[in-house]
Design a protein around this motif. Structure first.
Motif, PDB file in Angstrom:
ATOM      1  N   HIS A 272       9.388   2.145   2.264  1.00  0.00           N
ATOM      2  CA  HIS A 272       8.271   2.392   3.175  1.00  0.00           C
ATOM      3  C   HIS A 272       8.871   2.606   4.553  1.00  0.00           C
ATOM      4  CE1 HIS A 272       5.427   0.783   0.141  1.00  0.00           C
ATOM      5  NE2 HIS A 272       6.421  -0.028  -0.148  1.00  0.00           N
TER       6      HIS A 272
ATOM      7  N   CYS B 257       2.571   3.746   7.651  1.00  0.00           N
ATOM      8  CA  CYS B 257       3.695   3.874   6.729  1.00  0.00           C
ATOM      9  C   CYS B 257       4.075   5.346   6.680  1.00  0.00           C
ATOM     10  CB  CYS B 257       3.341   3.397   5.334  1.00  0.00           C
ATOM     11  SG  CYS B 257       4.663   3.715   4.166  1.00  0.00           S
TER      12      CYS B 257
ATOM     13  N   GLU C 246       6.785   6.759   4.962  1.00  0.00           N
ATOM     14  CA  GLU C 246       7.667   7.230   3.897  1.00  0.00           C
ATOM     15  C   GLU C 246       6.842   7.256   2.625  1.00  0.00           C
ATOM     16  OE1 GLU C 246      11.213   7.861   4.453  1.00  0.00           O
ATOM     17  OE2 GLU C 246      10.807   8.939   2.597  1.00  0.00           O
ATOM     18  N   LEU C 247       6.850   8.413   1.960  1.00  0.00           N
ATOM     19  CA  LEU C 247       6.054   8.557   0.739  1.00  0.00           C
ATOM     20  C   LEU C 247       6.337   7.389  -0.201  1.00  0.00           C
ATOM     21  CD1 LEU C 247       4.166  10.271  -0.988  1.00  0.00           C
ATOM     22  CD2 LEU C 247       6.166  11.381  -1.922  1.00  0.00           C
ATOM     23  N   CYS C 248       5.290   6.636  -0.545  1.00  0.00           N
ATOM     24  CA  CYS C 248       5.539   5.451  -1.363  1.00  0.00           C
ATOM     25  C   CYS C 248       4.590   5.365  -2.538  1.00  0.00           C
ATOM     26  CB  CYS C 248       5.466   4.196  -0.498  1.00  0.00           C
ATOM     27  SG  CYS C 248       3.945   4.051   0.443  1.00  0.00           S
TER      28      CYS C 248
ATOM     29  N   MET D  21      -1.793   3.384   3.563  1.00  0.00           N
ATOM     30  CA  MET D  21      -1.003   2.196   3.897  1.00  0.00           C
ATOM     31  C   MET D  21      -0.845   2.110   5.406  1.00  0.00           C
ATOM     32  SD  MET D  21       2.602   1.032   2.369  1.00  0.00           S
ATOM     33  CE  MET D  21       3.605  -0.201   3.179  1.00  0.00           C
TER      34      MET D  21
END
Ligand code: HEA
Ligand code: HEA
Ligand code: CUA
Ligand code: CU
Lengths: 554, 261, 200
Positions: free
Chosen positions: B188, B223, B225-227, B234
């Motif tokens: 993340h 967030c 970062e692709l999570c 998120m």
């Protein structure tokens, strides 16, 4: 010299000759080039339709158009298709195959059969990728496939993605080997390296990058697939693995990949500009050196994608400096093109418009790139729409614009007929406006807090996103006049004659469309591919001296 | 000249950024203004040259001749190699300086929680606040330690001093904050646009992020970062409050008595 | 003189025309091997980074037995030499000797594979035990795959030059020389692998 094929040419083979040959395992470099082009364009339409889905979803701040995991699949497919099935195969495979043998004065590539194999790896890989969406669900971890996300999303889609990228990587490596061998070894006797058209140099540089970096991606993806299938722990922190190592290995390929996408485009522009400006290409030698400088630098800047990935400070510093320095050789090329325009007799046709559109868009994308290279700047905008804007300015505003320019330029060569110029200019206008409308606002989005790869976002960004989506719609519409133009002109366009542009590069010194072995007689020896222009002693140099060139710009 | 001045003016006066709410936001904005000015000058200059050439040197109806056979000009080529090189060098040095002032070059080998943890744990990267680390050890203001845990799809903030666990990050304005971050599942990233700061949160590799908030208010924590599917959802909030408000919040939620350092 | 248009100056048609272009397959193969080497380089880099920054859990085995891999190194190095002899004999048109050396090379290669298998089965760790184990198997396995391919190629070449009418003759060196280049490459990789994996 007669117009019949020379006696020694290959005995008639079993290969089909009509349009069917475009669906066959043909070994003729021109057929293969067109196969690449058409196949790539089909994937472009698919990738563009996916982009349309993305932009539709983003017209509203909530995830209402498609489920969130589908959104992730769509953006993964969009990125993968556009890069691996559209730009890379077309700027390398399509134009490389069509033009390089002409430019080196050969009748075909060094390894024709390998060439056909390289092409025929692409359609199955693409189909595999796309059908995965319908059968098991496509990969959903982005085109970067960072673990551990790629290890925890549904395995089947990810494995198919890996497989298909491996096939495409293999195709690209075979292509690269072929280009290197053709350029270095197949030159007709008497043709020196420094007499080659610029596109050859661009392809040589690109192919070196392909050969050096693609295998690393292949190895990395093999390790990744082990993690998924065999439950090893290379990139699985739960098993002691290290996720950042994947990022290093991935970008060791994927940064050079961006030059794989753009160096050939640089080469194509260098071919197009002089012909339509009726001037020699400015600064041939420095162009060659700057291509090689970009190749070398391009291999040592990969960690600029990882400034927030917990890399140590010294590493960030090094990669900042190395990255920013790429602006120098790239800048040389841009100034050389402008100097090529300067003092020319420019025909404002579609090819030139798209080329100049490329210059304008790419400079903006390059400048945001140099900004992104600065660690403190990147810390804020990494993984936001600012980055999305940066790279679309380069891949679309750069490479795709050049592909269009090249289609307008070489269409008469391939079909013997001209494209309609008015439709072409209309196409340019729509594309240029739509493109800027779509991507310019995204800079602002990124700076103000919209992360990328999201299906839902802060409602304050809704309006700007809608503007961007309208731009995307315009871009989609702009494809229509182009398609119409290509289909209509191929059947009933104005007859072009062999050399409608009065060009000097060897592909024009034969019939249009060219015969199977390129020239009826001997391949011509072109030692000055850019020998246009009135010699300097016959004109008044006063209004073309260097000093007023830059005193005007600064 | 006009170009340069115009570029400078645009760079200095057009603000594309959200409000700045941390010590390094103004530093960052300084860099942004410089980059924006240089970028505008270059972009407008080059577009101007292209458009000018296209208009001035376009082929008029009936013309069939060639352009001039001009293929090189050494001084000119040296000039346009040197100028970008100098610009790039300048930008590089300048951004290095900015980065240093943001605390990016502070060695991270022994993280912000060095005193509390006997075992030396490896920290992988991040940013220290300008001088906060050194100041923290020399002066009275210790950075406020907060442990961040990221998971699909939420942030959890743990205050070791009071053993508070919260879904929102409450921080006192003006005091350096030291985040130690670790992810449970996938990568993340912790991003507060108004702080101009972002750091990946990586499973298995704790990272560090230091900052000093300056402007009270509520800002989004994003967030970046692709999570997974809910990556876009998120989000959390960082609440920057005055020292008193923060104390009140802290006292109301603490579970542990604070051992005054 | 000045009446020549630039077009005419630039283009001159030369008379000489070489029909069958020379054989570039060795060049292509060498380029491919560069690419292949980069795959290994990626693996090596990953291995070294893992080793430098990812502390192993207690109990993970680090010390490897040396005798078997040393034997392997010797096997491969000798096989390179024997392959070279085969090539020399081919160029001397001594097919008899060439075949004998080829066979010897193939046997050495197979011996390497057998001994590698023996090592695999005696190692105290399995593929998924820990990071080190995984990388170890990935590296040696990928190399082993190359050796397997190489051994197959040698056997094929050996088969092809068994009769004077076969594909590999005193006039057609290519298959043998390609296999030879590939084999030397695989050996070279092994030496690097041996140093990195077993010695440091
Ligand atoms: C064809 C593709 C292409 C090309 C050519 C480039 C070219 C460049 N890119 Fe870009 N980039 C991408 C495609 C490309 N990029 C993609 C796809 C991503 C995102 C990947 C992902 O995460 O999904 C990305 C992301 C990306 C990042 C990471 C951002 C992030 O994720 O945080 C960075 C950071 O340094 C960067 C920098 C650069 C630089 C410095 C150049 C330079 O090469 C540009 C040089 C050119 C110029 C500068 C213009 C011409 C020069 C002059 C006119 C001279 C004068 C100029 C100056 C003195 C400044 N790019
Ligand atoms: C390499 C080339 C390339 C090209 C050409 C494009 C072209 C476009 N891209 Fe894409 N894009 C990427 C590469 C590219 N992109 C990459 C690498 C990513 C990152 C993925 C990731 O994060 O992993 C990305 C991500 C990306 C995003 C961010 C998604 C996100 O982060 O959430 C967006 C959003 O606007 C976007 C939009 C567009 C648009 C509107 C176009 C338009 O220019 C497209 C215009 C073309 C058309 C519109 C086609 C028109 C034709 C039709 C519509 C006909 C209908 C079709 C059929 C009947 C089959 N792209
Ligand atoms: Cu967590 Cu995105
Ligand atoms: Cu990059």
């Amino acid at each position: 010299m007669t117009l019949t094929l020379p006696q020694q040419s290959k005995p008639p083979s079993l290969q089909p000759t009509g349009w069917l040959r475009y669906l066959s395992f043909s070994v003729d470099h021109k057929v293969i080039g067109l196969q690449y082009l058409v196949c790539g364009f089909a994937f472009y339409l698919i990738g563009g339709a996916l982009a349309g889905a993305i932009r539709t979803e983003l017209t509203s701040p909530v995830a209402d158009f498609m489920p969130r995991d589908v959104y992730n699949q769509v953006l993964t497919l969009h990125g993968t298709i556009m890069i691996f099935l559209w730009i890379v195969p077309v700027v390398n495979g399509a134009f490389g195959n069509y033009l390089i043998p002409f430019y080196v004065g050969a009748r075909d590539m060094a390894f024709p059969r390998l060439n056909a194999v390289a092409f025929w790896l692409i359609p199955p890989a693409g189909l595999l990728l796309i059908t995965s969406y319908f059968i098991t669900g496509a990969a959903q971890s982005g085109w970067t496939a960072y673990p551990p996300l790629s290890l925890t999303t549904p395995a089947s889609g990810q494995i198919i993605w890996i497989l298909s990228v491996l096939l495409l990587g293999g195709s690209s490596i075979f292509g690269g080997i072929n280009f290197i061998a053709t350029i270095l070894k197949m030159r007709r006797p008497g043709l020196k390296l420094m007499q080659l058209p610029m596109y050859c140099w661009a392809m040589l540089g690109t192919s070196i990058l392909v050969v050096l970096s693609t295998p690393v991606l292949a190895g990395t993806l093999i390790l990744l697939s082990f993690d998924i299938v065999a439950h090893t722990g290379f990139f699985n922190p739960g098993m002691g693995g290290n996720v950042v190592v994947y990022q290093h290995l991935f970008w060791f390929y994927s940064h050079p990949a961006v030059y794989i996408m753009v160096l050939p485009a640089f080469g194509l522009v260098s071919e197009i500009l002089p012909i339509h400006c009726r001037k020699p290409l400015f600064g041939y030698t420095t162009m060659v050196y700057s291509i090689m400088a970009i190749v070398v630098l391009g291999l040592v800047v990969w960690a600029h994608h990882m400034f927030t990935s917990g890399t140590p400070p010294w590493m960030r510093l090094f990669f900042t400096i190395a990255t920013a320095f790429i602006a120098v050789p790239t800048g040389i090329k841009f100034f050389n093109w402008i100097a090529t325009l300067w003092g020319g007799k420019i025909s404002l046709n579609s090819a030139i418009l798209f080329s100049c559109g490329f210059i304008v868009n790419f400079v903006l994308g390059g400048i945001t790139g140099v900004a992104l290279a600065q660690v403190p700047f990147d810390v804020h905008v990494h993984d936001t729409y600012f980055v999305v804007a940066h790279f679309h300015y380069i891949v679309y505003g750069g490479s795709v614009f050049v592909i269009f320019a090249s289609v307008y330029h070489w269409f008469p060569k391939v079909t013997g007929r001209m494209l309609d110029e008015n439709l072409g200019r209309f196409h340019f206008l729509l594309t240029f406006i739509g493109f800027n409308l779509c991507f310019a606002p995204q800079h602002w989005l990124g700076l103000n807090g919209m992360p990328r790869r999201v299906a839902e976002y802060d409602p304050q960004f809704a309006f700007v996103n809608q503007i961007s989506s309208v731009g995307a719609l315009l871009m989609a519409i702009s494809t229509l006049p182009f398609l119409w133009n290509v289909f209509a002109s191929a059947r009933s366009g104005e007859i072009a004659g062999d050399n409608p542009w009065r060009a000097l590069t060897p592909e024009w010194l034969t019939t249009s469309p060219p015969p199977v072995e390129n020239w009826a007689g001997e391949p011509p020896l072109v030692t000055h591919p850019y020998g246009y222009g009135i010699p300097a002693d016959q004109i008044d140099l006063k209004d073309a001296s260097g000093s007023d060139l830059w005193s005007n710009g600064r | 000249m006009i170009l340069v001045l115009g570029g400078l003016w645009i760079g200095q006066n057009i603000n594309l950024l959200p409000v700045g709410a941390s010590v390094n936001a103004p530093i960052y904005d300084e860099l942004f203004r410089v980059l924006f000015s240089i970028g505008t000058i270059l972009f407008v200059g080059i577009v101007g040259l292209v458009v000018f050439s296209l208009v001035r040197f376009r082929r008029k109806p009936g013309q069939i001749g060639d352009g001039i056979a001009l293929e090189g000009n050494l001084p000119l080529e040296i000039f346009w190699t040197a100028v970008p090189a100098i610009v790039v060098l300048f930008v590089g040095l300048f951004s290095y300086d900015i980065y240093e002032r943001m605390g990016g070059m502070v060695p991270l080998a022994h993280g912000g929680h060095g005193d509390s943890q006997a075992t030396e744990e490896r920290v992988w990267g991040g940013i220290g606040t300008a001088g906060a680390m050194q100041a923290g050890s020399e002066m009275a203001v210790l950075p406020l330690p907060v442990e961040v845990t990221a998971m699909q799809f939420a942030f959890l903030f743990h205050y070791p001093e009071g053993d508070i666990i919260s879904g929102e990050l409450h921080v006192p304005s003006g005091r350096p904050i030291s985040l130690k971050m670790e992810a449970k599942d996938v990568i993340h990233a912790f991003w507060v646009p108004e702080f101009r700061l972002k750091q990946d949160i990586i499973p298995g590799q704790p990272t560090l992020l230091n900052f000093t908030p300056t402007r009270p208010g509520r800002y989004p924590v994003v967030c970046a970062e692709l999570c997974g599917p809910y990556h876009g959802g998120m989000r959390s909030t960082v609440v920057v409050e005055s020292a008193d408000d923060y104390d009140a919040w802290f006292q109301a939620n603490r579970k542990l008595p604070v051992s005054e350092a | 003189m000045t009446s020549l248009s630039p077009q005419d100056q630039a283009v001159e048609i030369q008379e000489h025309h070489e029909e069958s272009h020379p054989d570039h397959r060795m060049f292509g193969l060498a380029t491919f091997l560069v690419a292949d080497a980069m795959t290994f380089a990626g693996f090596f880099a990953a291995y070294l980074t893992f080793k430098a920054v990812n502390p192993l859990l207690p109990g993970a085995v680090y010390e490897l037995e040396l005798p078997l891999p040393t034997l392997n190194t010797i096997l491969l190095l000798v096989s390179s030499a024997t392959f070279h002899r085969a090539g020399v004999n081919l160029r001397r048109s001594d097919m008899q000797r060439c075949r004998r050396w080829l066979l010897l090379t193939a046997i050495l290669g197979l011996a390497f594979l057998v001994s590698q298998m023996v090592e695999y089965f005696t190692l105290p760790f399995g593929l998924t035990d820990n990071l080190y184990a995984s990388t170890f198997y990935a590296l040696t396995g990928f190399h082993g795959l190359h050796v397997t391919l190489g051994a197959l190629m040698i056997l094929i070449v050996w088969w092809q030059c068994r009769t004077p009418e076969g594909r590999v003759t005193a006039d057609n060196h290519f298959p043998l020389e390609a296999a030879e280049l590939y084999w030397h490459f695989v050996d070279g990789i092994w030496v690097v692998l041996f140093v990195i994996l077993y010695l440091i």
